[in-house]
Design an enzyme around this catalytic site. Structure first.
Site, PDB file in Angstrom:
ATOM      1  N   HIS A  55       1.020  -1.117  -0.161  1.00  0.00           N
ATOM      2  CA  HIS A  55       0.227  -0.183  -0.076  1.00  0.00           C
ATOM      3  C   HIS A  55       0.801   1.286  -0.112  1.00  0.00           C
ATOM      4  O   HIS A  55       0.557   2.271   0.699  1.00  0.00           O
ATOM      5  CB  HIS A  55      -0.849   0.057   1.188  1.00  0.00           C
ATOM      6  CG  HIS A  55      -1.580  -1.366   1.459  1.00  0.00           C
ATOM      7  ND1 HIS A  55      -2.436  -2.231   0.742  1.00  0.00           N
ATOM      8  CD2 HIS A  55      -1.503  -2.087   2.360  1.00  0.00           C
ATOM      9  CE1 HIS A  55      -2.595  -2.986   1.156  1.00  0.00           C
ATOM     10  NE2 HIS A  55      -2.206  -3.129   2.216  1.00  0.00           N
ATOM     11  N   CYS A  56       2.109   1.276  -0.823  1.00  0.00           N
ATOM     12  CA  CYS A  56       2.827   2.406  -0.889  1.00  0.00           C
ATOM     13  C   CYS A  56       3.458   2.570   0.396  1.00  0.00           C
ATOM     14  O   CYS A  56       3.803   4.037   0.686  1.00  0.00           O
ATOM     15  CB  CYS A  56       2.050   3.718  -1.558  1.00  0.00           C
ATOM     16  SG  CYS A  56       1.491   3.319  -3.010  1.00  0.00           S
TER      17      CYS A  56
END
Lengths: 164, 117
Positions: free
Chosen positions: A121-122
Site C-alpha cells: 500500500h505504498c
C-alpha cells in the site's frame, strides 16, 4: 516555463519567422479540450455528498468500521493493524492472515466477490517496521453495508479452508 | 479456486529444494518489492548440467510453488536447456490461469534463475 504539450487553447500569437507566444498563466499548460465532464462530475459528486451530509457519511463509515473490527477480531488468524478506536481511524481496515500471504488472501477473497487491496500500500518502510512482508486492506464507504462485512468474513473463512 | 489447485498448494506447503543456501558459490536474489516477495537461489553447475539447485525466501503461494516446481524442472538439465525456458513455459508448467497481476509472482523464481545461467 514553456508548455510540455501543445494543442488548442494554449496559444496567444503565432508567427512564421519568430517563436509563438504562449497563452498567459496556466492556460499554456492546458492544451486541448478541458476536462469538462470531469469538472461537471466532480460538482455532481460534491452536491450528492452535501445532500447526504458529510456528518452522516462519516457516521455510517464509523459504524461500519466498528462492526468490521468486531467481526474480524473473531477470526483467530486475523491480526488487525492500527487503532481500535473508530473515532481516530478512517474507513479502512488493514490486516494479516496468519500463515497466508496477503496476495493469496486477496485472490481467494476476489473469487468470493470481495475486492481488497494487498501488498505494501505504498508504505514499505511501515511494513518493515512491523516485520511484515505484506498486508491486506479492506475499505468501507458509503456504498457498503454490514452485509458486505459479513461477505468479507465468510471470504476469510474460505481462505482458511483453502490454505489449512 | 482453480489457481490454488492441489499441486500448487502442495508445493507451497512443502517446497522442494528449499532451505539454507550456505555452501553455494553461485547465488542470486530478486524481489517483487510491492508484494514483499523475495526469492534467493543457489546453483551448482557441473559439466554444463545443473547438478544442485536450492532456493530460499518468502512469498505468496504462487511465487513459492512456481520456484519449487522450477527447481525440479531444471535439476539435471543442461544450462542450454535452462536458458530456453521462458515465461510462457513456466506459466504453462504451473497449469493454472495466471492473471496479469500475478504474473510476476509466477515468474520470480525464473527471473532469479536466469541471473545464474
Amino acid at each position: 516555463m514553456g508548455p510540455w504539450l501543445t494543442g488548442g487553447g494554449m496559444i496567444s500569437e503565432v508567427y512564421i519567422d519568430k517563436p509563438a507566444v504562449w497563452a498567459r498563466s496556466v492556460e499554456k499548460w492546458e492544451a486541448g479540450t478541458p476536462n469538462v465532464e470531469g469538472a461537471v462530475g466532480l460538482a455532481a459528486a460534491c452536491k450528492y455528498h452535501q445532500k447526504l451530509g458529510m456528518k452522516n457519511i462519516r457516521r455510517h463509515e464509523m459504524e461500519l468500521t466498528r462492526y468490521a473490527l468486531k467481526e474480524l477480531e473473531k477470526i483467530k488468524e486475523v491480526k488487525i493493524y492500527g487503532p481500535k478506536d473508530v473515532n481516530i481511524r478512517g474507513g479502512v481496515v488493514t490486516f494479516t492472515f496468519s500463515g497466508v500471504h496477503a496476495h493469496d488472501v486477496a485472490q481467494v477473497l476476489d473469487s468470493e466477490g470481495v475486492a481488497v487491496r494487498s501488498g505494501h500500500h505504498c508504505t514499505m518502510p511501515l511494513h518493515q517496521r512491523f516485520g511484515l512482508t505484506a498486508s491486506t486492506r479492506a475499505s468501507f464507504y458509503l456504498y457498503n453495508d454490514k452485509a458486505d462485512v459479513d461477505v468479507l468474513v465468510r471470504g476469510l473463512e474460505k481462505v482458511r479452508e483453502v490454505f489449512e | 479456486m482453480d489457481i490454488y489447485r492441489q499441486e500448487i498448494l502442495e508445493h507451497y506447503k512443502n517446497p522442494r529444494n528449499f532451505g539454507d543456501l550456505n555452501g553455494f558459490k553461485k547465488k542470486a536474489m530478486d524481489r517483487n518489492a510491492s508484494c514483499g516477495d523475495r526469492i534467493e537461489m543457489g546453483i551448482e553447475v557441473k559439466q554444463g548440467r545443473v547438478e544442485k539447485i536450492k532456493f530460499a525466501g518468502e512469498g505468496c503461494a504462487i511465487a513459492m510453488a512456481s520456484a519449487s516446481i522450477l527447481t525440479e524442472m531444471v535439476k539435471g538439465e543442461t544450462t542450454e536447456q535452462v536458458k530456453k525456458i521462458g515465461e510462457k513455459e513456466m506459466i504453462k508448467k504451473l497449469g493454472i490461469n495466471i492473471s496479469l497481476g500475478r504474473k510476476k509472482c509466477a515468474t520470480l523464481g525464473l527471473v532469479v534463475l536466469k541471473k545464474l545461467i
